[in-house]
Design a protein around this motif. Structure first.
Motif, PDB file in Angstrom:
ATOM      1  N   ALA A 246       0.848  -1.195   0.000  1.00 56.92           N
ATOM      2  CA  ALA A 246       0.000   0.000   0.000  1.00 56.92           C
ATOM      3  C   ALA A 246       0.888   1.251   0.000  1.00 56.92           C
ATOM      4  O   ALA A 246       1.948   1.283   0.632  1.00 56.92           O
ATOM      5  N   GLY A 247       0.432   2.268  -0.728  1.00 56.07           N
ATOM      6  CA  GLY A 247       1.220   3.493  -0.819  1.00 56.07           C
ATOM      7  C   GLY A 247       1.873   3.616  -2.182  1.00 56.07           C
ATOM      8  O   GLY A 247       1.334   3.146  -3.198  1.00 56.07           O
ATOM      9  N   TRP A 248       3.053   4.241  -2.219  1.00 57.99           N
ATOM     10  CA  TRP A 248       3.714   4.555  -3.487  1.00 57.99           C
ATOM     11  C   TRP A 248       5.148   4.035  -3.467  1.00 57.99           C
ATOM     12  O   TRP A 248       6.097   4.772  -3.216  1.00 57.99           O
ATOM     13  N   TYR A 249       5.251   2.747  -3.738  1.00 50.35           N
ATOM     14  CA  TYR A 249       6.550   2.081  -3.740  1.00 50.35           C
ATOM     15  C   TYR A 249       6.949   1.616  -5.146  1.00 50.35           C
ATOM     16  O   TYR A 249       7.943   0.916  -5.305  1.00 50.35           O
ATOM     17  N   GLY A 250       6.154   2.002  -6.133  1.00 49.44           N
ATOM     18  CA  GLY A 250       6.425   1.560  -7.497  1.00 49.44           C
ATOM     19  C   GLY A 250       7.461   2.413  -8.208  1.00 49.44           C
ATOM     20  O   GLY A 250       8.137   3.263  -7.609  1.00 49.44           O
ATOM     21  N   ILE A 251       7.558   2.186  -9.517  1.00 50.23           N
ATOM     22  CA  ILE A 251       8.571   2.877 -10.335  1.00 50.23           C
ATOM     23  C   ILE A 251       8.318   4.381 -10.326  1.00 50.23           C
ATOM     24  O   ILE A 251       7.178   4.839 -10.227  1.00 50.23           O
ATOM     25  N   ARG A 252       9.379   5.167 -10.404  1.00 49.83           N
ATOM     26  CA  ARG A 252       9.308   6.617 -10.539  1.00 49.83           C
ATOM     27  C   ARG A 252       9.705   7.012 -11.944  1.00 49.83           C
ATOM     28  O   ARG A 252      10.615   6.408 -12.518  1.00 49.83           O
ATOM     29  N   VAL A 253       9.039   8.021 -12.504  1.00 48.97           N
ATOM     30  CA  VAL A 253       9.391   8.518 -13.845  1.00 48.97           C
ATOM     31  C   VAL A 253       9.430  10.038 -13.821  1.00 48.97           C
ATOM     32  O   VAL A 253       8.678  10.684 -13.090  1.00 48.97           O
ATOM     33  N   THR A 254      10.306  10.614 -14.647  1.00 51.70           N
ATOM     34  CA  THR A 254      10.418  12.074 -14.730  1.00 51.70           C
ATOM     35  C   THR A 254      11.288  12.462 -15.920  1.00 51.70           C
ATOM     36  O   THR A 254      11.913  11.611 -16.567  1.00 51.70           O
ATOM     37  N   ASN A 255      11.306  13.764 -16.216  1.00 53.81           N
ATOM     38  CA  ASN A 255      12.201  14.342 -17.240  1.00 53.81           C
ATOM     39  C   ASN A 255      12.065  13.638 -18.592  1.00 53.81           C
ATOM     40  O   ASN A 255      13.054  13.426 -19.299  1.00 53.81           O
ATOM     41  N   SER A 256      10.841  13.287 -18.967  1.00 53.41           N
ATOM     42  CA  SER A 256      10.595  12.650 -20.261  1.00 53.41           C
ATOM     43  C   SER A 256      10.702  13.691 -21.365  1.00 53.41           C
ATOM     44  O   SER A 256      10.458  14.884 -21.146  1.00 53.41           O
ATOM     45  N   SER A 257      11.023  13.253 -22.580  1.00 56.19           N
ATOM     46  CA  SER A 257      11.111  14.218 -23.682  1.00 56.19           C
ATOM     47  C   SER A 257      10.847  13.563 -25.029  1.00 56.19           C
ATOM     48  O   SER A 257      11.120  12.379 -25.227  1.00 56.19           O
ATOM     49  N   VAL A 258      10.304  14.379 -25.938  1.00 55.93           N
ATOM     50  CA  VAL A 258      10.165  14.041 -27.356  1.00 55.93           C
ATOM     51  C   VAL A 258      10.683  15.248 -28.119  1.00 55.93           C
ATOM     52  O   VAL A 258      10.186  16.362 -27.938  1.00 55.93           O
ATOM     53  N   GLU A 259      11.701  15.044 -28.949  1.00 51.43           N
ATOM     54  CA  GLU A 259      12.309  16.139 -29.704  1.00 51.43           C
ATOM     55  C   GLU A 259      12.418  15.762 -31.173  1.00 51.43           C
ATOM     56  O   GLU A 259      12.545  14.575 -31.516  1.00 51.43           O
ATOM     57  N   ILE A 260      12.392  16.769 -32.034  1.00 55.28           N
ATOM     58  CA  ILE A 260      12.585  16.564 -33.475  1.00 55.28           C
ATOM     59  C   ILE A 260      13.879  17.246 -33.874  1.00 55.28           C
ATOM     60  O   ILE A 260      14.114  18.415 -33.536  1.00 55.28           O
ATOM     61  N   TYR A 261      14.718  16.505 -34.594  1.00 58.45           N
ATOM     62  CA  TYR A 261      16.069  16.983 -34.906  1.00 58.45           C
ATOM     63  C   TYR A 261      16.447  16.490 -36.297  1.00 58.45           C
ATOM     64  O   TYR A 261      15.943  15.469 -36.748  1.00 58.45           O
ATOM     65  N   PRO A 262      17.333  17.198 -36.987  1.00 59.20           N
ATOM     66  CA  PRO A 262      17.732  16.764 -38.338  1.00 59.20           C
ATOM     67  C   PRO A 262      18.253  15.334 -38.335  1.00 59.20           C
ATOM     68  O   PRO A 262      18.976  14.925 -37.437  1.00 59.20           O
ATOM     69  N   ALA A 263      17.871  14.562 -39.342  1.00 61.49           N
ATOM     70  CA  ALA A 263      18.294  13.172 -39.454  1.00 61.49           C
ATOM     71  C   ALA A 263      19.810  13.066 -39.392  1.00 61.49           C
ATOM     72  O   ALA A 263      20.538  13.867 -39.980  1.00 61.49           O
ATOM     73  N   GLU A 264      20.307  12.098 -38.636  1.00 66.13           N
ATOM     74  CA  GLU A 264      21.730  11.780 -38.482  1.00 66.13           C
ATOM     75  C   GLU A 264      22.485  12.809 -37.667  1.00 66.13           C
ATOM     76  O   GLU A 264      23.711  12.737 -37.565  1.00 66.13           O
ATOM     77  N   GLU A 265      21.772  13.763 -37.049  1.00 61.13           N
ATOM     78  CA  GLU A 265      22.482  14.752 -36.256  1.00 61.13           C
ATOM     79  C   GLU A 265      22.244  14.573 -34.758  1.00 61.13           C
ATOM     80  O   GLU A 265      22.746  15.316 -33.950  1.00 61.13           O
ATOM     81  N   ALA A 266      21.379  13.639 -34.395  1.00 62.50           N
ATOM     82  CA  ALA A 266      21.059  13.459 -32.978  1.00 62.50           C
ATOM     83  C   ALA A 266      22.249  12.925 -32.198  1.00 62.50           C
ATOM     84  O   ALA A 266      22.363  13.185 -31.031  1.00 62.50           O
TER      85      ALA A 266
END
Length: 266
Positions: A246-266
């Motif tokens: 009981a409570g919040w002992y599961g996985i934590r998530v943060t700082n997610s991102s989706v970005e668009i960048y020129p092909a082959e430059e990431a």
């Protein structure tokens, strides 16, 4: 024969609106390079043929990239590629809203809210990015949340998405508690205009045992050469604890991102 009158200050070469007198191309380019890129494209390009030719040239955008520190891996690009490369670099940003839990759940659709539901906490272990101070926490039954990104509304044209197909880069950070086992899941989909999947990234769930080192982990993926028709990115992630506490002992998530960048430059 009547001679056409010129406006005051107008030279013979500019009287018909076709040219700009007295300035070498190098000087014109230097003038425009010292102006904001938006002004170069929307104003300077309309002055006359010479100025339009400068703004449309590969050398102009290549030099602007050089001056602003934007370096592609290869310099073998045509005019359109250099201009697109410049704008994609300048527009690069995180398309996900509220990725660090700074605005509660704003921007996220809760699709599963099991156990004691989603929760927001401070950092129990420092994140590699010191600006990240909060995270989303899961409970003892699955907790999943989602965002749908409309790429057109974010300013990416259909022609750009279909013809240039820039890389779509995803990143997510997740961590367990040290004293409880947990499971992390992520699914990111590229969708067409009917919201049907064109490509999907869905790795196997990541499971952590009880008594782990509770360190932050990063999940990354690059969508490339995905073909025409992509209009949306759907980002879904979450998880649970594996011991049904009981409570919040599961996985934590943060700082997610989706970005668009020129092909082959990431």
């Amino acid at each position: 024969m009547k001679r056409r009158r010129r406006r005051m200050g107008q030279s013979a070469s500019s009287a018909d609106g076709q040219g700009c007198p007295g300035l070498p191309v190098a000087v014109i380019e230097e003038i425009i390079l010292n102006l904001p890129a938006e002004q170069a494209l929307c104003v300077c390009r309309l002055v006359c043929r010479e100025w339009k030719a400068v703004v449309d040239s590969a050398s102009f955008w290549r030099e602007r990239c050089r001056r602003e520190g934007l370096k592609p891996r290869t310099t073998d690009r045509n005019t359109r590629d250099w201009q697109v490369f410049y704008w994609l670099c300048k527009k690069r940003r995180n398309l996900l809203r509220n990725p660090k839990a700074e605005e509660n759940y704003r921007g996220w659709d809760i699709i599963e809210n099991g156990g004691d539901k989603w929760h927001i906490e401070g950092m129990f272990v420092p994140h590699p990015d010191e600006t990240v101070t909060k995270c989303f926490v899961t409970s003892y039954f699955p907790c999943m949340k989602r965002q749908l990104i409309n790429l057109q509304k974010e300013g990416y044209s259909l022609a750009l998405l279909d013809e240039m197909q820039p890389d779509i880069i995803i990143s997510d950070w997740y961590a367990p508690r040290w004293d409880c086992g947990s499971e992390y899941e992520i699914c990111v989909e590229l969708l067409n205009h009917k919201k049907a999947a064109i490509q999907t990234f869905r790795p196997e769930p990541v499971t952590f045992p009880q008594w782990n080192d509770q360190q932050w982990n990063q999940m990354t993926h690059v969508f490339s050469d995905y073909g025409p028709g992509v209009r949306y990115v759907q980002f879904t992630h979450g998880g649970k604890d594996t011991q049904f506490w009981a409570g919040w002992y599961g996985i934590r998530v943060t700082n997610s991102s989706v970005e668009i960048y020129p092909a082959e430059e990431a």
